[in-house]
Scaffold this motif. Structure first.
Motif, PDB file in Angstrom:
ATOM      1  N   ASP B  69       1.144  -1.540   0.007  1.00 13.95           N
ATOM      2  CA  ASP B  69      -0.211   0.195  -0.508  1.00 13.95           C
ATOM      3  C   ASP B  69       1.178   1.245   0.110  1.00 13.95           C
ATOM      4  OD1 ASP B  69       0.962  -0.635   2.510  1.00 13.95           O
ATOM      5  OD2 ASP B  69      -1.258  -0.445   3.398  1.00 13.95           O
ATOM      6  N   HIS B  70       1.296   1.344   0.905  1.00 15.54           N
ATOM      7  CA  HIS B  70       2.802   2.738   0.563  1.00 15.54           C
ATOM      8  C   HIS B  70       3.463   3.718  -0.193  1.00 15.54           C
ATOM      9  CE1 HIS B  70       1.271   2.072   4.936  1.00 15.54           C
ATOM     10  NE2 HIS B  70       2.185   2.588   5.864  1.00 15.54           N
ATOM     11  N   SER B  71       3.788   2.026  -0.840  1.00  9.55           N
ATOM     12  CA  SER B  71       4.953   2.694  -1.818  1.00  9.55           C
ATOM     13  C   SER B  71       4.910   2.665  -3.093  1.00  9.55           C
ATOM     14  CB  SER B  71       6.388   2.101  -2.068  1.00  9.55           C
ATOM     15  OG  SER B  71       6.419   1.034  -1.197  1.00  9.55           O
ATOM     16  N   GLY B 117      -5.533  -3.374  -0.457  1.00  7.10           N
ATOM     17  CA  GLY B 117      -5.783  -2.496  -0.196  1.00  7.10           C
ATOM     18  C   GLY B 117      -5.064  -1.718   1.620  1.00  7.10           C
ATOM     19  N   ILE B 118      -5.899  -0.424   1.840  1.00  2.19           N
ATOM     20  CA  ILE B 118      -4.776   0.080   2.781  1.00  2.19           C
ATOM     21  C   ILE B 118      -4.834  -1.043   3.739  1.00  2.19           C
ATOM     22  CG2 ILE B 118      -4.273   2.368   3.811  1.00  2.19           C
ATOM     23  CD1 ILE B 118      -5.237   4.435   2.114  1.00  2.19           C
ATOM     24  N   VAL B 119      -3.739  -0.886   4.941  1.00 10.28           N
ATOM     25  CA  VAL B 119      -4.062  -1.971   5.171  1.00 10.28           C
ATOM     26  C   VAL B 119      -4.660  -2.085   6.688  1.00 10.28           C
ATOM     27  CG1 VAL B 119      -1.966  -0.785   7.015  1.00 10.28           C
ATOM     28  CG2 VAL B 119      -1.919  -3.244   7.279  1.00 10.28           C
ATOM     29  N   GLY B 138       3.362  -2.347  11.557  1.00 16.15           N
ATOM     30  CA  GLY B 138       4.135  -1.460  11.764  1.00 16.15           C
ATOM     31  C   GLY B 138       3.495  -0.282  11.520  1.00 16.15           C
ATOM     32  N   ASP B 139       2.186  -0.038  11.974  1.00 15.96           N
ATOM     33  CA  ASP B 139       1.640   1.958  11.401  1.00 15.96           C
ATOM     34  C   ASP B 139       0.475   2.016  12.450  1.00 15.96           C
ATOM     35  OD1 ASP B 139       0.883   2.869   8.411  1.00 15.96           O
ATOM     36  OD2 ASP B 139       0.133   3.089  10.146  1.00 15.96           O
ATOM     37  N   SER B 140       1.631   3.722  12.582  1.00 12.02           N
ATOM     38  CA  SER B 140       0.634   4.259  14.038  1.00 12.02           C
ATOM     39  C   SER B 140      -0.817   4.331  13.628  1.00 12.02           C
ATOM     40  CB  SER B 140       1.333   4.946  13.741  1.00 12.02           C
ATOM     41  OG  SER B 140       1.001   6.468  13.310  1.00 12.02           O
ATOM     42  N   HIS B 141      -1.365   4.139  12.728  1.00 12.24           N
ATOM     43  CA  HIS B 141      -2.959   4.351  12.092  1.00 12.24           C
ATOM     44  C   HIS B 141      -2.911   3.200  12.523  1.00 12.24           C
ATOM     45  CE1 HIS B 141      -1.556   8.119  10.421  1.00 12.24           C
ATOM     46  NE2 HIS B 141      -3.132   8.615  11.008  1.00 12.24           N
ATOM     47  N   THR B 142      -2.947   1.492  12.620  1.00  9.36           N
ATOM     48  CA  THR B 142      -3.228   0.491  13.484  1.00  9.36           C
ATOM     49  C   THR B 142      -4.757   0.950  14.086  1.00  9.36           C
ATOM     50  OG1 THR B 142      -1.442  -0.390  13.205  1.00  9.36           O
ATOM     51  CG2 THR B 142      -2.844  -1.635  14.060  1.00  9.36           C
ATOM     52  N   GLY B 349      -8.491  10.588  -0.050  1.00  6.46           N
ATOM     53  CA  GLY B 349      -8.264   9.183   0.347  1.00  6.46           C
ATOM     54  C   GLY B 349      -7.876   8.711   1.507  1.00  6.46           C
ATOM     55  N   SER B 350      -7.119   7.667   1.374  1.00  7.68           N
ATOM     56  CA  SER B 350      -6.098   6.969   2.960  1.00  7.68           C
ATOM     57  C   SER B 350      -7.049   6.495   4.392  1.00  7.68           C
ATOM     58  CB  SER B 350      -5.908   7.929   3.374  1.00  7.68           C
ATOM     59  OG  SER B 350      -6.939   8.936   4.511  1.00  7.68           O
ATOM     60  N   CYS B 351      -6.334   5.898   4.594  1.00  2.32           N
ATOM     61  CA  CYS B 351      -7.021   5.433   5.722  1.00  2.32           C
ATOM     62  C   CYS B 351      -7.752   5.342   6.895  1.00  2.32           C
ATOM     63  CB  CYS B 351      -5.799   3.925   6.195  1.00  2.32           C
ATOM     64  SG  CYS B 351      -4.567   5.534   7.317  1.00  2.32           S
ATOM     65  N   THR B 352      -7.803   7.031   6.647  1.00  2.00           N
ATOM     66  CA  THR B 352      -9.223   7.545   7.100  1.00  2.00           C
ATOM     67  C   THR B 352     -10.018   7.905   6.310  1.00  2.00           C
ATOM     68  OG1 THR B 352      -7.158   9.159   8.074  1.00  2.00           O
ATOM     69  CG2 THR B 352      -9.370   9.869   8.728  1.00  2.00           C
ATOM     70  N   GLY B 410      -3.971   3.042  -2.756  1.00  2.00           N
ATOM     71  CA  GLY B 410      -2.648   2.536  -2.359  1.00  2.00           C
ATOM     72  C   GLY B 410      -3.283   4.266  -1.333  1.00  2.00           C
ATOM     73  N   CYS B 411      -2.135   4.478  -0.111  1.00  2.00           N
ATOM     74  CA  CYS B 411      -1.692   5.121   0.221  1.00  2.00           C
ATOM     75  C   CYS B 411      -1.660   6.845  -0.222  1.00  2.00           C
ATOM     76  CB  CYS B 411      -0.300   4.672   1.893  1.00  2.00           C
ATOM     77  SG  CYS B 411      -0.645   3.728   2.420  1.00  2.00           S
ATOM     78  N   SER B 412      -1.444   6.807  -1.260  1.00  2.00           N
ATOM     79  CA  SER B 412      -1.467   8.192  -2.234  1.00  2.00           C
ATOM     80  C   SER B 412      -0.062   9.697  -1.972  1.00  2.00           C
ATOM     81  CB  SER B 412      -2.818   8.152  -2.602  1.00  2.00           C
ATOM     82  OG  SER B 412      -2.168   9.121  -3.863  1.00  2.00           O
ATOM     83  N   MET B 413      -1.005  10.358  -2.066  1.00  2.00           N
ATOM     84  CA  MET B 413      -0.880  11.740  -1.420  1.00  2.00           C
ATOM     85  C   MET B 413      -0.610  11.771   0.353  1.00  2.00           C
ATOM     86  SD  MET B 413      -2.317  14.797  -3.484  1.00  2.00           S
ATOM     87  CE  MET B 413      -1.525  14.678  -4.968  1.00  2.00           C
ATOM     88  N   CYS B 414      -1.030  10.516   0.651  1.00  2.00           N
ATOM     89  CA  CYS B 414      -1.794  10.693   1.805  1.00  2.00           C
ATOM     90  C   CYS B 414      -0.104  11.411   2.727  1.00  2.00           C
ATOM     91  CB  CYS B 414      -2.089   9.532   3.170  1.00  2.00           C
ATOM     92  SG  CYS B 414      -1.997   9.462   5.217  1.00  2.00           S
ATOM     93  N   LEU B 415       0.938  10.154   2.276  1.00  2.00           N
ATOM     94  CA  LEU B 415       2.676  10.407   2.725  1.00  2.00           C
ATOM     95  C   LEU B 415       3.979  11.262   1.648  1.00  2.00           C
ATOM     96  CD1 LEU B 415       4.188   7.171   4.126  1.00  2.00           C
ATOM     97  CD2 LEU B 415       2.549   6.912   1.804  1.00  2.00           C
ATOM     98  N   ALA B 416       3.437  10.962   0.257  1.00  2.00           N
ATOM     99  CA  ALA B 416       4.035  11.351  -0.640  1.00  2.00           C
ATOM    100  C   ALA B 416       5.768  10.479  -1.019  1.00  2.00           C
ATOM    101  CB  ALA B 416       4.959  12.526   0.461  1.00  2.00           C
ATOM    102  N   SER B 432      -6.856  13.174   4.341  1.00  2.00           N
ATOM    103  CA  SER B 432      -5.616  12.171   5.186  1.00  2.00           C
ATOM    104  C   SER B 432      -5.737  12.417   6.892  1.00  2.00           C
ATOM    105  CB  SER B 432      -4.607  11.857   4.541  1.00  2.00           C
ATOM    106  OG  SER B 432      -4.049  13.229   3.960  1.00  2.00           O
ATOM    107  N   ASN B 433      -4.766  12.467   7.362  1.00  2.00           N
ATOM    108  CA  ASN B 433      -4.840  12.627   8.967  1.00  2.00           C
ATOM    109  C   ASN B 433      -3.570  13.497   9.263  1.00  2.00           C
ATOM    110  OD1 ASN B 433      -2.711  10.869   8.667  1.00  2.00           O
ATOM    111  ND2 ASN B 433      -3.802   9.157   7.947  1.00  2.00           N
ATOM    112  N   ARG B 434      -2.697  13.519   7.909  1.00  2.00           N
ATOM    113  CA  ARG B 434      -1.490  14.371   9.275  1.00  2.00           C
ATOM    114  C   ARG B 434      -1.606  15.727   7.802  1.00  2.00           C
ATOM    115  NH1 ARG B 434       1.783   9.234  11.532  1.00  2.00           N
ATOM    116  NH2 ARG B 434       0.528   8.779  13.073  1.00  2.00           N
TER     117      ARG B 434
HETATM  118  S1  SF4 Z   1      -2.228   6.580   6.910  1.00  2.00           S
HETATM  119 FE1  SF4 Z   1      -2.093   7.550   5.316  1.00  2.00          FE
HETATM  120  S2  SF4 Z   1       0.719   6.180   4.518  1.00  2.00           S
HETATM  121 FE2  SF4 Z   1      -0.812   5.195   6.930  1.00  2.00          FE
HETATM  122  S3  SF4 Z   1      -1.561   3.548   5.812  1.00  2.00           S
HETATM  123 FE3  SF4 Z   1      -3.248   5.297   6.518  1.00  2.00          FE
HETATM  124  S4  SF4 Z   1      -3.291   5.546   4.402  1.00  2.00           S
HETATM  125 FE4  SF4 Z   1      -1.440   4.651   3.957  1.00  2.00          FE
END
Ligand code: SF4
Lengths: 194, 476
Positions: B69-71, B117-119, B138-142, B349-352, B410-416, B432-434
Motif C-alpha cells: 500500500d505505502h510505496s 488495499g491500505i492495511v 508497523g504503522d501508527s494508524h493501526t 483517500g487514505s485509511c482515514t 493505495g496510501c497515495s498522497m497521504c505520505l508522499a 488524510s490524517n496528518r
Molecule cells: S496513514 Fe496514510 S500512509 Fe499510513 S496507512 Fe494510512 S493511508 Fe497509508
C-alpha cells in the motif's frame, strides 16, 4: 544494540515543540529495505532546500551538530508515524540521547529498542536546559540523573525516571528479543490454553 | 495494579487480561499475545531480516496478513505491463515483501488480489479484524481497528520482528481514558469533524500514555466506517489506541465477511463480542465528557491536526511559538478568513477517509458540478473492494466527469513516498490524517477536512464548506 550508561558531551537544542517523525525522517527515505546510511537523511527537509542543497546556516548543518551526542528537543518530541527509521536516523546522525519534557509513546518505545536513550525531564529543569545550547552535560543512566554545571561552578543533578526494564536492557546493551525468546514455554502454554 | 476478579472492568482491561502471556512485574514488562499481525512493505523488511539472522520461522503465519500500500503507485501499469513505481527502490521494497511472504508462508494481498488495499481498510473488509482481538502493525494508524472493540496499536520495526518470531509483544500497561460524546451530531457533521474536535480538545499530546475508549450517544450512532475514522485519528492526539465497544452495528458489519466465522459459529462469537463492553462502574484513569451536538464541520489551518477551526471561522491567533511557526509555514495570519485561500490540490483517500461511504459523500457533492479549473483533485479508493463497489455504483463516472482523477488503491498522497505529491508551497485540502510540515511533499501545505468539505473546496476552488455550494439547477 550498543550499551549506554553515561554520555557526556555538548547538547544540541532544537526548541520547537511537536517535532514529528516526518520531520526527523521524511517518508521518501523509507523505501530502503535496510537502515544503513539513514542518518544522512535525518531532518532532511530542515537541512536541505528543495533543490537538495544544504542550508548552510541551519544549526543541524553546523559541524558541532555531529559532535553533540545529546539532542534536546521541544515538548512532545517524536509524535506521529511509528517509523523506527526516526530513532535510527538520530543514532546514525550521531545522537545517543534525546531529552524532552515529553516524548511520544511509540517513538520512546522504538528508541529503547534501538539503543537511543529517551530522557524526559521535569518542565522547569527542561526549560533551563533549553537555554544551554552547546554546553556540556552528562546523562547518567546508572543513576538516572542529568548532571549540569551551574553558573556558580557547582553541579546540578536532575533526576529522571525510565522504565526499569528499558534501563536494564540499555545499560547492558541487551536485546529485548532474548527476553521474549526465554518466554517460549509460556507462549506455547498460552496458545494451548485458548 | 489489575483490579480483583469481581470488580467492574473496562473493555481495555478485559482485552489486556485476556491476552496476558506473562504478567507485568516491577522489573519487567508484560508479554501480551497478538491475534493479528498486519504487515506492509515499508516497516517489515528489517523485521524479516531478524528471522533470517536467527534462523527462525514466522511463529504464526496464519495470524499474519500482508498487503502492498505505502510505496505502490496509484497509476496503472503501462502498455508494457510495467507499473510506474516512483523509484527503483520503491519497486525493490515491494518485491522484497513479496519474497518475504513467499519464504515465510504469509498471505499477501498482492497486485492481483481483489482485496488488496491500505492495511487498515483491508483488514476490516476481510473480517480479519474482529472484536476482542489484539492487533498490531508497523504503522501508527493501526488504532483504526479499535473501532471493532479490538486492542490495536502501531509498533516499530524491531517489534515487527518480535511479533513475527514469537507472536508476542513486550508491553507496559498504558493508562485508560474514556471520552463520552453526548447528543446527536448535527446534519453534515461527520466522524472526521468529531475526531478533529477531540484532537483540538486534547491537544496533540493529550492522549500520550493512554488507551482511549469512545462512548456516548454520538459515538453509538456512528456506522462502522465512521467509527474507523474516529479511532484512526486517535493517534493524532498521541494516544496508543482508540476503541469502541462492539454492538449490533459491529456485528452486522462483520456478518458474511470472508474471514469472519460462519453460521452458528458466528452467532456464538457475536454473543461473546457483546460481553466485551465496559462494565457499569468500570474505572478509568481519566474521563472526559463532550457535547456532540455543538460540533460543526471543521478544518485544520496549522501543521498539527489539533490546530483546527469550524469552517467559516477566521484563523485564530497563535497561542505559542510553535503555532506562530505553523502559521508562517502555512502562510496564514491571525484573523484572516480561511476562505481567501486558493486551493491547489484536493486529495480524497487514505485509511482515514478512503472507504466507500467517503466516496459516496464525495460523489454526492460532485454530482452535476465541476472541479474548479485550477484545482487538481485525486480520488483514491482505500482498497480494491472499495474501488469495485464505487465502480459498480458508478461513483467513478461522477468523479471523472467532475474533472477529478480516479486512481488505483493505495496510501497515495497521504505520505508522499509513492509519486503522488503536493508541490512546494501548494495548498492541499486532504481527507488524510496528518498536516505536518512536508507530510504530503517538501514544502506542501495541508488542510485536513472531511470528504464532503474537501469536495466542496474542489468545486469552489477556495477553502469552503458544503453550505457554500451553489444549489444545482433542477433539470427538467
Ligand atoms: S496513514 Fe496514510 S500512509 Fe499510513 S496507512 Fe494510512 S493511508 Fe497509508
Amino acid at each position: 544494540m550498543q550499551a549506554i550508561s553515561q554520555v557526556t558531551g555538548p547538547i544540541l537544542v532544537l526548541e520547537q515543540e511537536n517535532i514529528d517523525t516526518d520531520q526527523i525522517i521524511p517518508a521518501r527515505f523509507l523505501t530502503s529495505t535496510s537502515f544503513a546510511g539513514i542518518g544522512e537523511h535525518a531532518f532532511a527537509d530542515w537541512r536541505f532546500d528543495t533543490n537538495g542543497d544544504a542550508i548552510a546556516d541551519h544549526v543541524l548543518n553546523q559541524s558541532r551538530a555531529r559532535r553533540s551526542p545529546i539532542l534536546v528537543a521541544g515538548h512532545n518530541f517524536g509524535c506521529g508515524s511509528s517509523r523506527e527509521h526516526a530513532p535510527r536516523a538520530l543514532l546514525g546522525f550521531g545522537f545517543r540521547v534525546v531529552i524532552s519534557s515529553q516524548i511520544a509513546d511509540i517513538f520512546r518505545n522504538n528508541s529503547q529498542n534501538v539503543g537511543l536513550l529517551p530522557v524526559v525531564l521535569d518542565k522547569d529543569q527542561f526549560a533551563s536546559l533549553l537555554q544551554m545550547d552547546g554546553q556540556e552535560i552528562t546523562v547518567d543512566l546508572e543513576q538516572c540523573r542529568v548532571l549540569v554545571s551551574a553558573a556558580d561552578g557547582g553541579e546540578q543533578s536532575w533526576p529522571f525516571t525510565i522504565d526499569p526494564f528499558a534501563r536494564h536492557c540499555l545499560l547492558r546493551g541487551l536485546d529485548r528479543f532474548e527476553f521474549l525468546v526465554q518466554a517460549n514455554d509460556a507462549i506455547t502454554a498460552y496458545e494451548e490454553g485458548r | 495494579m489489575s483490579a480483583p476478579e469481581s470488580s467492574p472492568k473496562s473493555l481495555f482491561d478485559k482485552l489486556w487480561n485476556a491476552h496476558l502471556v506473562q504478567a507485568q512485574t516491577e522489573a519487567t514488562p508484560a508479554i501480551i499475545y497478538i491475534d493479528l499481525h498486519l504487515v506492509h512493505e515499508v516497516t517489515s523488511p528489517q523485521g524479516f531480516d531478524l528471522l533470517r539472522e536467527k534462523g527462525i520461522p514466522v511463529r504464526r503465519p496464519d495470524l499474519t496478513l500482508a498487503t502492498l500500500d505505502h510505496s505502490t503507485p496509484t497509476l496503472p501499469a503501462g502498455a508494457d505491463g510495467i507499473r510506474p513505481y516512483y523509484t527503483e527502490q520503491a519497486r525493490h521494497q515491494v518485491h522484497t515483501l513479496r519474497d518475504n511472504c513467499r519464504e515465510f508462508g504469509i498471505e499477501l494481498h498482492d497486485w492481483d488480489s481483489p482485496s488488496r488495499g491500505i492495511v487498515h481498510v483491508m483488514g476490516p473488509e476481510l473480517g480479519a479484524t474482529r472484536p476482542g482481538m489484539t492487533i498490531v502493525c508497523g504503522d501508527s494508524h493501526t488504532s483504526t481497528h479499535g473501532a471493532f472493540g479490538a486492542l490495536a496499536f502501531g509498533i516499530g520495526t524491531t517489534e515487527v520482528g518480535h511479533v513475527l518470531a514469537t507472536q508476542c509483544l513486550l508491553q507496559t500497561k498504558p493508562k485508560s481514558m474514556r471520552i463520552n460524546v453526548a447528543g446527536k451530531l448535527a446534519g453534515g457533521v461527520t466522524a472526521k469533524d468529531l475526531a478533529l474536535n477531540i484532537i483540538h480538545y486534547l491537544g496533540m499530546n493529550g492522549g500520550t500514555g493512554y488507551v482511549i475508549e469512545y462512548a456516548g450517544e454520538a459515538v453509538r450512532n456512528l456506522d462502522m466506517e465512521s467509527r474507523m475514522t474516529l479511532c484512526n485519528l486517535t493517534i493524532e492526539a498521541g494516544a496508543r489506541a482508540g476503541m469502541i465497544a462492539p454492538d449490533a452495528t459491529t456485528i452486522e458489519y462483520l456478518r458474511g465477511r470472508p474471514k469472519a466465522p460462519k453460521d452458528a459459529a458466528f452467532e456464538t462469537a457475536a454473543e461473546s463480542w457483546l460481553q466485551l463492553a465496559s462494565d457499569p462502574g468500570a474505572e478509568f484513569d481519566h474521563e472526559i465528557n463532550l457535547d456532540g451536538s455543538a460540533i460543526r464541520p471543521t478544518i485544520t489551518y496549522g501543521t498539527d491536526p489539533g490546530m483546527s477551526v469550524a469552517i467559516g471561522e477566521p484563523v485564530p491567533p497563535a497561542a505559542n511559538e510553535s503555532q506562530a511557526k505553523a502559521l508562517k509555514y502555512m502562510g496564514f495570519s491571525a484573523g484572516q478568513s480561511l476562505g481567501e485561500r486558493k486551493v491547489d490540490v484536493v486529495f480524497i483517500g487514505s485509511c482515514t477517509n478512503g472507504r466507500i461511504s467517503d466516496l459516496r459523500a464525495v460523489a454526492k457533492v460532485l454530482h452535476g458540478r465541476h472541479v474548479a479549473g485550477h484545482v487538481r483533485m485525486l480520488v483514491v479508493p482505500g482498497s480494491e473492494d472499495v474501488r469495485k463497489q464505487a465502480e459498480d455504483e458508478g461513483l467513478h463516472e461522477t468523479i471523472i466527469k467532475a474533472g477529478a482523477e480516479w486512481r488505483l488503491p493505495g496510501c497515495s498522497m497521504c505520505l508522499a513516498m509513492n509519486g503522488d505529491i503536493v508541490a512546494p508551497g501548494e495548498t492541499a485540502v486532504s481527507t488524510s490524517n496528518r498536516n505536518f510540515e512536508g507530510r504530503q511533499g517538501s514544502g506542501s501545505r495541508t488542510l485536513l477536512a472531511s470528504p464532503e468539505t474537501a469536495a466542496a473546496c474542489a468545486v469552489i476552488g477556495h477553502v469552503a464548506g458544503v453550505s457554500e455550494l451553489q444549489p444545482l439547477q433542477e433539470s427538467r
